[in-house]
Design an enzyme around this catalytic site. Structure first.
Site, PDB file in Angstrom:
ATOM      1  N   HIS A 236       0.825  -1.217   0.000  1.00 42.27           N
ATOM      2  CA  HIS A 236       0.000   0.000   0.000  1.00 42.27           C
ATOM      3  C   HIS A 236       0.859   1.266   0.000  1.00 42.27           C
ATOM      4  O   HIS A 236       0.384   2.362   0.306  1.00 42.27           O
ATOM      5  CB  HIS A 236      -0.965  -0.003   1.190  1.00 42.27           C
ATOM      6  CG  HIS A 236      -1.983  -1.086   1.099  1.00 42.27           C
ATOM      7  ND1 HIS A 236      -2.663  -1.574   2.187  1.00 42.27           N
ATOM      8  CD2 HIS A 236      -2.423  -1.819   0.047  1.00 42.27           C
ATOM      9  CE1 HIS A 236      -3.477  -2.550   1.800  1.00 42.27           C
ATOM     10  NE2 HIS A 236      -3.351  -2.725   0.517  1.00 42.27           N
TER      11      HIS A 236
ATOM     12  N   CYS B  56       5.955  11.285  -8.480  1.00 45.27           N
ATOM     13  CA  CYS B  56       5.683  12.387  -9.412  1.00 45.27           C
ATOM     14  C   CYS B  56       4.361  12.166 -10.139  1.00 45.27           C
ATOM     15  O   CYS B  56       4.090  11.051 -10.597  1.00 45.27           O
ATOM     16  CB  CYS B  56       6.821  12.499 -10.422  1.00 45.27           C
ATOM     17  SG  CYS B  56       6.519  13.761 -11.664  1.00 45.27           S
TER      18      CYS B  56
ATOM     19  N   CYS C 232       9.104  17.179  -8.302  1.00 49.93           N
ATOM     20  CA  CYS C 232       9.879  16.048  -8.832  1.00 49.93           C
ATOM     21  C   CYS C 232      11.279  16.519  -9.208  1.00 49.93           C
ATOM     22  O   CYS C 232      11.416  17.486  -9.952  1.00 49.93           O
ATOM     23  CB  CYS C 232       9.179  15.486 -10.060  1.00 49.93           C
ATOM     24  SG  CYS C 232      10.138  14.233 -10.912  1.00 49.93           S
TER      25      CYS C 232
ATOM     26  N   GLY D   2      -1.719  -8.757  13.059  1.00 47.66           N
ATOM     27  CA  GLY D   2      -2.435  -7.490  13.158  1.00 47.66           C
ATOM     28  C   GLY D   2      -3.158  -7.018  11.918  1.00 47.66           C
ATOM     29  O   GLY D   2      -3.077  -5.853  11.545  1.00 47.66           O
TER      30      GLY D   2
ATOM     31  N   ASN E  66      -3.236 -11.938  16.765  1.00 49.22           N
ATOM     32  CA  ASN E  66      -4.231 -10.867  16.772  1.00 49.22           C
ATOM     33  C   ASN E  66      -5.018 -10.957  18.081  1.00 49.22           C
ATOM     34  O   ASN E  66      -5.550 -12.017  18.397  1.00 49.22           O
ATOM     35  CB  ASN E  66      -5.181 -11.021  15.576  1.00 49.22           C
ATOM     36  CG  ASN E  66      -6.075  -9.812  15.390  1.00 49.22           C
ATOM     37  OD1 ASN E  66      -6.661  -9.308  16.333  1.00 49.22           O
ATOM     38  ND2 ASN E  66      -6.184  -9.354  14.157  1.00 49.22           N
TER      39      ASN E  66
HETATM   40  N1  APR Z   1      -1.367  -6.269  17.972  1.00 50.77           N
HETATM   41  C1  APR Z   1      -1.857  -7.069  16.974  1.00 50.77           C
HETATM   42  N2  APR Z   1      -3.046  -6.862  16.361  1.00 50.77           N
HETATM   43  C2  APR Z   1      -3.779  -5.816  16.786  1.00 50.77           C
HETATM   44  C3  APR Z   1      -3.344  -4.944  17.829  1.00 50.77           C
HETATM   45  C4  APR Z   1      -2.075  -5.214  18.423  1.00 50.77           C
HETATM   46  N3  APR Z   1      -1.597  -4.445  19.379  1.00 50.77           N
HETATM   47  N4  APR Z   1      -4.312  -3.989  18.035  1.00 50.77           N
HETATM   48  C5  APR Z   1      -5.303  -4.259  17.146  1.00 50.77           C
HETATM   49  N5  APR Z   1      -4.990  -5.352  16.396  1.00 50.77           N
HETATM   50  C6  APR Z   1      -5.790  -5.978  15.336  1.00 50.77           C
HETATM   51  C7  APR Z   1      -7.212  -5.482  15.259  1.00 50.77           C
HETATM   52  O1  APR Z   1      -8.021  -6.139  16.145  1.00 50.77           O
HETATM   53  C8  APR Z   1      -7.596  -5.774  13.821  1.00 50.77           C
HETATM   54  O2  APR Z   1      -8.056  -7.100  13.697  1.00 50.77           O
HETATM   55  O3  APR Z   1      -5.241  -5.611  14.088  1.00 50.77           O
HETATM   56  C9  APR Z   1      -6.277  -5.624  13.085  1.00 50.77           C
HETATM   57  C10 APR Z   1      -6.177  -4.329  12.275  1.00 50.77           C
HETATM   58  O4  APR Z   1      -7.143  -4.408  11.258  1.00 50.77           O
HETATM   59  P1  APR Z   1      -7.521  -3.132  10.371  1.00 50.77           P
HETATM   60  O5  APR Z   1      -7.713  -1.965  11.237  1.00 50.77           O
HETATM   61  O6  APR Z   1      -8.650  -3.550   9.496  1.00 50.77           O
HETATM   62  O7  APR Z   1      -6.202  -2.864   9.533  1.00 50.77           O
HETATM   63  P2  APR Z   1      -5.629  -3.655   8.245  1.00 50.77           P
HETATM   64  O8  APR Z   1      -6.077  -5.060   8.229  1.00 50.77           O
HETATM   65  O9  APR Z   1      -4.181  -3.415   8.214  1.00 50.77           O
HETATM   66  O10 APR Z   1      -6.340  -2.833   7.059  1.00 50.77           O
HETATM   67  C11 APR Z   1      -6.006  -3.152   5.733  1.00 50.77           C
HETATM   68  O11 APR Z   1      -7.291  -1.280   4.972  1.00 50.77           O
HETATM   69  O12 APR Z   1      -7.887   0.847   5.460  1.00 50.77           O
HETATM   70  C12 APR Z   1      -7.150   0.095   4.589  1.00 50.77           C
HETATM   71  O13 APR Z   1      -5.205   0.616   3.347  1.00 50.77           O
HETATM   72  C13 APR Z   1      -5.675   0.426   4.659  1.00 50.77           C
HETATM   73  O14 APR Z   1      -3.755  -1.066   4.776  1.00 50.77           O
HETATM   74  C14 APR Z   1      -5.048  -0.831   5.267  1.00 50.77           C
HETATM   75  C15 APR Z   1      -6.024  -1.908   4.869  1.00 50.77           C
HETATM   76 ZN    ZN Z   2       8.618  13.712 -12.583  1.00 47.21          ZN
END
Ligand code: APR
Ligand code: ZN
Length: 275
Positions: free
Chosen positions: A130, A138, A178, A216, A242
């Site tokens: 991401h 640029c 750029c 996570g 998680n």
């Molecule tokens: N350690 C491990 N896991 C954790 C912790 C922790 N301290 N705290 C929270 N979590 C868990 C949450 O419970 C949840 O299940 O991490 C997870 C985070 O999930 P999201 O918030 O959905 O994030 P992510 O899965 O990375 O999102 C994916 O969505 O919004 C877009 O582009 C953005 O890269 C992102 C993508």
């Molecule tokens: Zn350029």
């Protein structure tokens, strides 16, 4: 209570044994690994998508529309982002992955995060599907430049504090032009609806690992969320860390209901005892 404790220790020991027996581990991380660095996750209660509307700040069209109609919303979003990143440092979760790399077990970190914390923890092979907030791309030639985090955050804070309703032009000036064609640049992050980055490399890494550590993530944003299934298809063992749920329960060998910063040091210690 005692039985519960032995069940958790069992799971950690089982995970440590699988890790010590592996030779080509790939980690797949999400916002949760940076939660204990003070960066809110997206979908937890009080998370980023609770505070801000993804249609307004998560898409390029939404961002430009909101900037022209209600610039104070974008100013607030950017100021909160600056505050968070000014203090964010790698935590024991990031450092634990670096230690597994030093032990010669972990080869690649695939991350959905844009916070640069894996690199700051010393991980040498990071695939950022991401993008990265501290890199500019640029708008004309597409070439990229790494930015100085401290300078960028200081300049952004200064511009935002000077003007309660910054004009789009003013925000465009936050990033350097750029160096190749002098055009405007934008943060090298993937907004909703935009193509992800390094996807072939990420799938290649997932297909060649013998164990994937999933840390996570809620596993809802594709195509990245398909990576653990790709690893499973290739006979890799899957360990998920998680604290809220086992999102990949259908393919998980060991689930550790713990935070990344608590789980990783414990795991690395157990692995070291087995090597
Ligand atoms: N350690 C491990 N896991 C954790 C912790 C922790 N301290 N705290 C929270 N979590 C868990 C949450 O419970 C949840 O299940 O991490 C997870 C985070 O999930 P999201 O918030 O959905 O994030 P992510 O899965 O990375 O999102 C994916 O969505 O919004 C877009 O582009 C953005 O890269 C992102 C993508
Ligand atoms: Zn350029």
């Amino acid at each position: 209570m005692v039985i519960f404790y032995f069940k958790i220790m069992d799971a950690f020991q089982k995970a440590a044994k699988l890790i010590a027996e592996s030779r080509h581990i790939v980690a797949f991380t999400g916002a949760g690994i940076s939660a204990e660095s003070g960066i809110p996750t997206f979908r937890d209660p009080g998370g980023i998508w609770d505070q801000f509307d993804p249609d307004e700040v998560g898409t390029t069209g939404g961002l430009i529309a909101t900037l022209s109609q209600r610039p104070e919303v974008i100013r607030d979003f950017l100021l909160k982002t600056v505050e968070i990143f000014e203090q964010a440092k790698p935590n024991p979760g990031h450092i634990g992955l670096k230690e597994l790399e030093d032990l010669g077990l972990l080869k690649v970190v695939i991350t959905q995060n844009i916070d640069n914390l894996h690199q700051e923890a010393g991980s040498s092979n990071v695939i950022e599907v991401h993008g990265n907030l501290f890199r500019a791309r640029c708008l004309s030639c597409g070439r990229k430049q790494q930015l100085n985090k401290k300078e960028l955050l200081a300049r952004t804070r200064k511009i935002l504090e000077e003007d309660p309703r910054p004009a789009p032009q003013k925000l465009l000036e936050i990033l350097p032009h750029c160096p190749y064609c002098q055009s405007y640049t934008r943060p090298d992050v993937v907004m909703f609806g935009e193509p992800v980055q390094q996807l072939p490399e990420a799938f290649q890494a997932a297909s060649s690992c013998d164990l994937m550590l999933v840390l996570g993530t809620s596993g809802v944003v594709y195509p990245a969320a398909a990576l653990p299934y790709q690893a499973y298809e290739n006979k890799a063992k899957i360990i998920e860390i998680n604290p809220t749920d086992n999102y990949y329960s259908s393919i998980t060998d060991v689930y550790l209901s713990e935070t990344a910063a608590k789980a990783m040091p414990k795991l690395v210690d157990l692995v070291k005892d087995l090597l």
